[in-house]
Write an enzyme that holds these catalytic residues in place. Structure first.
Site, PDB file in Angstrom:
ATOM      1  N   ASN A   1     -30.772 -12.936  34.318  1.00  0.00           N
ATOM      2  CA  ASN A   1     -31.292 -11.880  35.187  1.00  0.00           C
ATOM      3  C   ASN A   1     -31.107 -10.483  34.602  1.00  0.00           C
ATOM      4  O   ASN A   1     -31.747  -9.530  35.051  1.00  0.00           O
ATOM      5  CB  ASN A   1     -30.652 -11.951  36.582  1.00  0.00           C
ATOM      6  N   HIS A   2     -30.253 -10.322  33.588  1.00  0.00           N
ATOM      7  CA  HIS A   2     -30.086  -9.024  32.922  1.00  0.00           C
ATOM      8  C   HIS A   2     -30.851  -8.965  31.591  1.00  0.00           C
ATOM      9  O   HIS A   2     -30.608  -8.070  30.780  1.00  0.00           O
ATOM     10  CB  HIS A   2     -28.608  -8.737  32.665  1.00  0.00           C
TER      11      HIS A   2
ATOM     12  N   ASP B   1     -21.492 -16.877  29.293  1.00  0.00           N
ATOM     13  CA  ASP B   1     -21.907 -15.479  29.155  1.00  0.00           C
ATOM     14  C   ASP B   1     -20.911 -14.660  28.332  1.00  0.00           C
ATOM     15  O   ASP B   1     -19.741 -14.556  28.685  1.00  0.00           O
ATOM     16  CB  ASP B   1     -22.025 -14.840  30.538  1.00  0.00           C
TER      17      ASP B   1
ATOM     18  N   HIS C   1     -24.099 -17.846  34.306  1.00  0.00           N
ATOM     19  CA  HIS C   1     -24.292 -16.753  35.268  1.00  0.00           C
ATOM     20  C   HIS C   1     -23.050 -16.411  36.074  1.00  0.00           C
ATOM     21  O   HIS C   1     -22.764 -15.240  36.288  1.00  0.00           O
ATOM     22  CB  HIS C   1     -25.450 -17.015  36.229  1.00  0.00           C
TER      23      HIS C   1
ATOM     24  N   GLU D   1     -26.805 -12.320  27.678  1.00  0.00           N
ATOM     25  CA  GLU D   1     -27.437 -11.294  28.512  1.00  0.00           C
ATOM     26  C   GLU D   1     -26.492 -10.181  28.947  1.00  0.00           C
ATOM     27  O   GLU D   1     -26.944  -9.152  29.435  1.00  0.00           O
ATOM     28  CB  GLU D   1     -28.074 -11.941  29.745  1.00  0.00           C
ATOM     29  N   ASN D   2     -25.173 -10.370  28.766  1.00  0.00           N
ATOM     30  CA  ASN D   2     -24.199  -9.318  29.069  1.00  0.00           C
ATOM     31  C   ASN D   2     -23.454  -8.852  27.819  1.00  0.00           C
ATOM     32  O   ASN D   2     -22.377  -8.276  27.925  1.00  0.00           O
ATOM     33  CB  ASN D   2     -23.180  -9.826  30.095  1.00  0.00           C
TER      34      ASN D   2
ATOM     35  N   HIS E   1     -29.537 -20.593  34.192  1.00  0.00           N
ATOM     36  CA  HIS E   1     -28.835 -19.386  34.607  1.00  0.00           C
ATOM     37  C   HIS E   1     -29.057 -19.212  36.108  1.00  0.00           C
ATOM     38  O   HIS E   1     -30.109 -18.718  36.538  1.00  0.00           O
ATOM     39  CB  HIS E   1     -29.387 -18.187  33.826  1.00  0.00           C
TER      40      HIS E   1
END
Length: 258
Positions: free
Chosen positions: A67-68, A8, A175, A39-40, A150
């Site tokens: 999840n983001h 990530d 994740h 995703e981050n 993830h």
């Protein structure tokens, strides 16, 4: 074929450090394909069109998410228009922007990148095991298949790795932002690691300022998280995949600091 998988990427500071390191990594290790979880990658959480474009221009070939994925609404259209940006395939297909699968040609090889998300301690999505079965049924036996799983629970990641062993070329977990030391080749030839780690600030709590995380845990009150600053690292793993058998022949875990 050598595939570089990057954990990530956290915030603009993580994106900037990855850009500084990636060209050298590709050249030093003869990398053919780079996959990074983005995703981050936006400051404050999630992914934006700007941060996605920044990662692509830095040398990332495929961006996966988790999840983001949809934390920032401005990314919705990009998920629909950029096939190299994928989100977990076990989101509801009809109501979710984008795709969970990216198919591309690398050195005349068909490569399929699949993004899945765990359901233990996570969102109540479709079963990742059944989703993988459905995608693999259409992938073709001639494809090199790489999975970014993830997920929160290490047991779920290990279970999926063994479930897909011999049916895919490699699986890397994302994740938790913390690299695990269990990189290996599973019995039937699938390269595996439970979690790659992250690209971001070393002295942090998963890329976030430590003092803010401590305050949140101690007080149980809402705290606005901010990304940490300071010396960075890139956690990554290299899968060397035999192009004829589609199986992994070596796994090399790296952490680059600067």
């Amino acid at each position: 074929m050598k595939v570089l998988a990057i954990g990530d990427v956290v915030g603009s500071i993580g994106c900037n450090f990855l850009r500084e390191q990636l060209a050298g990594l590709r050249k030093a290790h003869g990398i053919d394909l780079v996959i990074a979880n983005g995703e981050n990658s936006a400051d404050g959480n999630g992914i934006t069109p700007f941060s996605a474009d920044y990662l692509f221009k830095s040398g990332v070939d495929v961006i996966t998410a988790g999840n983001h994925s949809f934390r920032r609404r401005e990314i919705f259209k990009t998920f629909g228009s950029e096939p190299r940006l994928i989100r977990p395939a076990n989101y509801p297909s009809r109501s979710t922007p984008g795709s969970g699968v990216c198919t591309l040609d690398v050195n005349k090889n068909k490569v399929v990148v699949i993004n899945l998300m765990g359901t233990i301690f996570m969102e109540n999505l479709d079963c990742p095991f059944k989703t993988a079965d459905r995608i693999l049924a259409n992938a073709g036996s001639d494809a090199i298949v790489i999975v970014d799983f993830h997920a929160e629970a290490t047991s779920e990641k290990r279970a999926l790795g063994f479930y897909l062993d011999g049916r895919i070329s490699a699986l890397f977990g994302t994740h938790t932002h913390v690299p695990t030391a269990d990189e290996c080749i599973l019995p039937r030839g699938t390269g595996y690691i439970t979690d790659v780690g992250m690209a971001g600030v070393i002295d942090s709590a998963l890329g976030v300022r430590v003092d803010l995380v401590i305050r949140k845990i101690k007080t149980k009150m809402p705290v606005r998280f901010e990304n940490a600053t300071g010396k960075c690292k890139v956690d990554c793993i290299i899968f060397d995949i035999d192009e004829s058998t589609k199986k992994t022949q070596s796994v090399n875990r790296l952490t680059i600091t600067g």
